[in-house]
Design an enzyme around this catalytic site. Structure first.
Site, mmCIF file in Angstrom:
data_model
loop_
_atom_site.group_PDB
_atom_site.id
_atom_site.type_symbol
_atom_site.label_atom_id
_atom_site.label_comp_id
_atom_site.label_asym_id
_atom_site.label_seq_id
_atom_site.Cartn_x
_atom_site.Cartn_y
_atom_site.Cartn_z
ATOM 1 N N PHE A 127 0.811 -1.375 0.377
ATOM 2 C CA PHE A 127 -0.082 -0.012 -0.065
ATOM 3 C C PHE A 127 1.262 1.203 0.056
ATOM 4 O O PHE A 127 2.485 1.270 0.718
ATOM 5 C CB PHE A 127 -1.001 -0.618 1.034
ATOM 6 C CG PHE A 127 -2.164 -1.081 1.181
ATOM 7 C CD1 PHE A 127 -2.921 -0.493 1.198
ATOM 8 C CD2 PHE A 127 -1.841 -2.652 1.583
ATOM 9 C CE1 PHE A 127 -4.633 -1.110 1.089
ATOM 10 C CE2 PHE A 127 -3.083 -3.085 1.002
ATOM 11 C CZ PHE A 127 -4.041 -2.264 0.819
ATOM 12 N N ALA A 128 0.747 2.171 -1.449
ATOM 13 C CA ALA A 128 1.875 3.481 -1.164
ATOM 14 C C ALA A 128 0.659 4.529 -1.519
ATOM 15 O O ALA A 128 0.349 4.902 -2.057
ATOM 16 C CB ALA A 128 2.483 3.288 -2.314
ATOM 17 N N GLY A 130 -1.062 8.258 -0.456
ATOM 18 C CA GLY A 130 -0.335 9.841 0.488
ATOM 19 C C GLY A 130 1.233 9.306 0.520
ATOM 20 O O GLY A 130 1.656 9.143 -0.841
ATOM 21 N N ASP A 217 4.260 -4.513 4.161
ATOM 22 C CA ASP A 217 4.578 -2.926 4.230
ATOM 23 C C ASP A 217 5.254 -1.847 3.662
ATOM 24 O O ASP A 217 6.750 -2.314 2.825
ATOM 25 C CB ASP A 217 4.779 -2.670 5.815
ATOM 26 C CG ASP A 217 4.019 -2.572 6.603
ATOM 27 O OD1 ASP A 217 2.622 -2.447 6.231
ATOM 28 O OD2 ASP A 217 4.234 -2.036 7.719
ATOM 29 N N ASP A 219 6.936 0.585 3.609
ATOM 30 C CA ASP A 219 8.207 1.808 4.470
ATOM 31 C C ASP A 219 9.382 0.925 5.165
ATOM 32 O O ASP A 219 9.762 0.104 5.337
ATOM 33 C CB ASP A 219 7.346 2.735 5.034
ATOM 34 C CG ASP A 219 6.634 1.880 6.036
ATOM 35 O OD1 ASP A 219 5.824 0.845 5.917
ATOM 36 O OD2 ASP A 219 6.427 1.800 7.699
ATOM 37 N N GLU A 309 -3.137 -5.208 12.276
ATOM 38 C CA GLU A 309 -2.590 -6.163 13.648
ATOM 39 C C GLU A 309 -3.320 -6.775 14.314
ATOM 40 O O GLU A 309 -2.920 -7.851 14.788
ATOM 41 C CB GLU A 309 -1.583 -5.496 13.692
ATOM 42 C CG GLU A 309 -0.396 -6.342 14.087
ATOM 43 C CD GLU A 309 1.175 -5.246 14.896
ATOM 44 O OE1 GLU A 309 2.197 -5.299 13.672
ATOM 45 O OE2 GLU A 309 1.086 -5.025 16.270
#
Length: 360
Positions: A127-128, A130, A217, A219, A309
């Protein structure tokens, strides 16, 4: 000339039929042993599979590959395994006999060779949304160097900024799909909707294009080899900040009003929401259940402590993973290296949350 009574003839006939059935059983047993023996990986037998599971395209494709791609002995040259010598500083198996993957507990060349013969495809979702789109280039470029090298990989990028998706050179057999999703003014909402979006993508596209899936993720970046040793029916990663902690220190959802609730005296490991995977159909079930629980909580005006989570940990407590990845596969760059972690394969990068999140 000999004459047989009717009873003798019946006995001879039954004897012949019995011999034929016995020969058929021996032939079947030998063939089945060749299909499921040392030539092939048996990770898909970690948990009993029902008849619907056996009829999936994945099961069929693996069966075909087993018939058509028997690995020759000369491709299986590797050091003799030992039951007496190995890692003694970590536990490499769970109480329910699922392997915990650490460096030194597997032969990378052997494992990759077995899975490559199956001609599988691995889906990878990120998910990228914003400002998180800025991490996408490093994620993809390092994945091309270290993640499932020489395997068929399909990246699925969910973003509200498709024009900002970088152009990255992909190796042969690797593809990238961009799927537009809405943004949000709350990072918690983006996190909570992740299960719903992955479930929908599996229904509409991924189930037809891949056999396994990893949800990661963005990041984060890859630093070292990540291969077929990570594949399994249902895979989770032990959180790097909690792998040395006892369950009373886990940040489970402790409020009974939430569907993610886990009592203080329950829990196996604390799993990181930044990574989960497995067979596409098993991950689909996981995301569907977690989505339903998230929506039920929303109707009751409650949000679990760590959004998806928390629900992931609840699901995996009662639906045990068939394989666990050690913190090598989900490190945190803010954390000091420890002696148990011999290699960092994938890690969350250091960032300023106040700058990249719409709310903190």
């Amino acid at each position: 000339m000999y004459h047989f009574s009717a009873n003798a003839k019946q006995f001879v006939l039954l004897l012949i039929v019995g011999i034929v059935l016995l020969l058929g059983y021996v032939h079947y047993s030998f063939f089945n042993e060749r299909l499921n023996g040392v030539w092939f990986d048996s990770s898909n037998k970690d948990i009993p599979v029902d008849e619907d599971q056996r009829n999936t395209s994945l099961s069929k494709s693996i069966f075909r590959s087993r018939e058509q791609n028997i690995i020759s002995p000369e491709r299986l040259l590797y050091k003799q395994p030992s039951v007496l010598v190995g890692r003694t500083d970590v536990v490499a198996v769970t109480p329910w006999l699922a392997p915990i993957v650490w460096e030194g507990t597997f032969d990378p060349d052997l494992v990759d060779t077995i899975y490559k013969s199956m001609n599988i495809t691995i889906a990878t979702t990120v998910f990228a949304v914003g400002k998180y789109v800025r991490f996408l280039r490093d994620f993809l470029e390092t994945a091309e160097k270290h993640f499932m090298v020489d395997f068929n990989v399909r990246y699925y990028v969910f973003t509200d900024r498709p024009d900002d998706v970088p152009s990255v050179n992909l190796s042969q057999g690797r593809h990238l799909s961009v799927i537009q999703v809405p943004g949000s003014n709350r990072w918690q909402e983006i996190s909570a909707r992740r299960m719903e979006i992955i479930q929908t993508a599996i229904e509409r596209q991924i189930s037809r294009e891949a056999d396994y899936i990893f949800c990661l993720d963005v990041d984060s970046k890859f630093h070292a080899r990540w291969g077929a040793e990570s594949l399994g029916r249902l895979v989770a990663v032990i959180h790097p900040w909690f792998y040395q902690a006892t369950r009373d220190h886990f940040t489970y959802e402790r409020r009974p009003a939430s569907t993610a609730y886990i009592p203080m005296d329950e829990g196996d490991y604390y799993y990181a929401g930044a990574l989960f995977g497995g067979f596409v159909e098993d991950v689909y079930t996981l995301t569907k259940v977690c989505r339903n629980q998230l929506e039920e909580d929303a109707r009751n005006s409650i949000e679990a402590a760590w959004q998806e989570e928390s629900h992931l940990n609840r699901y995996l407590l009662y639906n045990k993973p068939s394989k666990l990845l050690s913190p090598e596969y989900q490190w945190d760059d803010k954390k000091t290296n420890t002696k148990e972690v011999k290699v960092i394969r994938f890690s969350s990068v250091v960032k300023n949350y106040a700058e990249i999140r719409p709310n903190v």
